[in-house]
Design an enzyme around this catalytic site. Structure first.
Site: not given
Ligand code: SAH
Length: 347
Positions: A91, A104, A111, A115, A118, A158, A190, A213-215, A292, A335
């Site tokens: 995508e 993007c 991937c 995570c 995701c 990815g 990223s 990407s910490l989160h 999301n 994505c």
């Protein structure tokens, strides 16, 4: 392996390749600039018919094919599902901002990072994309929309640093003045935090914006959300980010996806501010993202007010933070979801 994959070639490699077809080296420059626009070989009007025929025979010009295209009625964001030579799909999302357009791109089919929130990782990693397949997404989007791509974000499907060599080649190609000429300062990469690769990237002389990407603000929470954290802890990750800033002079930005009941409390905001101050000792920015929701994950987004409280708390603690505006909300532009839907339809 580049072989005859002409869109993955640097201009000097392309010169050599056109030489083997009996063409003068300057033809490589013309070809390079046509490919950057996503132009089909038959439309490369300043190349002779004979050369174009030779190219069709001996070169592998891998432009992705647009399988599906959704256009947002709200903000004109375009989401593409593109298929590659072997039928794998990725995508790309084309966005319009006040300061220009941005694409993007995806760097892998699937991937491997796992995570928990995701969509891209649900079926694992199938393979890495070649440099030409990443570049091709930009060329294709630009050809399709007739617009210039001003900036790139590597935030599609990815983990870019898990496909390091091809991604570095892509960055050199896409920023080359003879082709798309997208300034490195207009490119963000990223990563979920492959620490050794962040050190490598800092040494490449490619000053892209690093987005991490910490989160989470503590290792326990991050271990549960992002398996990579079991290998590289938050403190090590921040040390690598600090090194990136020192080597490149580029401010690092952090992505923090807010997930209801997991990482969205004000205590978490306080801890995040403290961890960043201690770990970075350098300017940084936090992009807060509303989760999301992906049905398979069972995770939910917090309400808007809680997200706002989190942002305010960070700001009060002296951390630069904004809640990311969502583009293309009517086309589900984040994505991994279109690809997943297609895989599910295929069974
Ligand atoms: N592998 C890279 C880039 C791809 S994802 C990385 O991990 O950074 C781009 C961003 O979207 C990452 O910050 C990722 O954690 C986040 N993301 C993934 N799934 C999401 C979801 N369902 N909702 C909100 N953000 C998500």
């Amino acid at each position: 392996m580049i072989g005859n994959d002409i869109m993955s070639m640097y201009p000097d490699e392309l010169s050599e390749f056109v030489g083997t077809l009996g063409e003068k080296p300057y033809r490589a420059g013309q070809l390079f600039s046509w490919m950057a626009k996503g132009t089909p070989i038959d439309e490369m009007s300043n190349l002779s018919k004979a050369f174009r025929e030779k190219l069709k025979e001996s070169a592998d010009y891998r432009l992705p094919k647009i399988e599906d295209k959704l256009v947002s009625k709200i903000d004109g964001t375009v989401k593409y599902l593109m298929s590659l030579e072997d039928g794998e799909c990725v995508e790309s999302v084309f966005m319009h901002y006040d300061h220009g357009t941005s694409l993007c791109v995806s760097s892998q089919a699937g991937c491997a990072m796992g995570c928990k929130f995701c969509a891209s990782t649900l079926r694992g990693r199938v393979r890495n994309l070649t440099a030409s397949e990443i570049l091709g997404q930009a060329a294709c989007a630009s050809y399709d929309t007739g617009e210039r791509v001003d900036g790139i974000v590597m935030m599609g499907i990815g983990e870019p640093l898990d496909n390091y060599d091809n991604v570095i080649r892509f960055l050199r190609l896409v920023s080359d003045e003879r082709g798309m000429g997208i300034g490195l300062r207009h490119i963000s990469l990223s990563t979920c935090g492959l620490v050794p690769r962040i050190y490598d990237l800092a040494k490449e002389g490619l000053p892209v914006t690093l987005s991490v990407s910490l989160h989470a603000s503590d290792d326990e929470t991050r271990d549960a959300l992002m398996p990579i954290n079991r290998k590289y802890k938050i403190a090590e990750l921040l040390e690598a980010c600090r090194n990136y800033f020192e080597e490149t002079g580029r401010r690092v930005s952090f992505e923090y996806t807010l997930i209801s009941g997991k990482n969205d409390s004000v205590e978490a905001a306080d801890r995040l501010a403290a961890v960043l101050k201690r770990g970075m000792r350098a300017p940084c920015h936090v992009n807060l993202i509303m989760l999301n929701e992906v049905a398979e994950t069972g995770l939910n987004a917090p309400d808007r007010r809680r997200a706002q409280d989190f942002a305010t708390r960070l700001q009060k603690n002296g951390v630069n933070a904004t809640i990311r505006r969502r583009l293309g909300s009517d086309i589900n532009a984040s994505c991994g979801q279109l690809r997943l839907k297609k895989l599910q339809e295929q069974g």
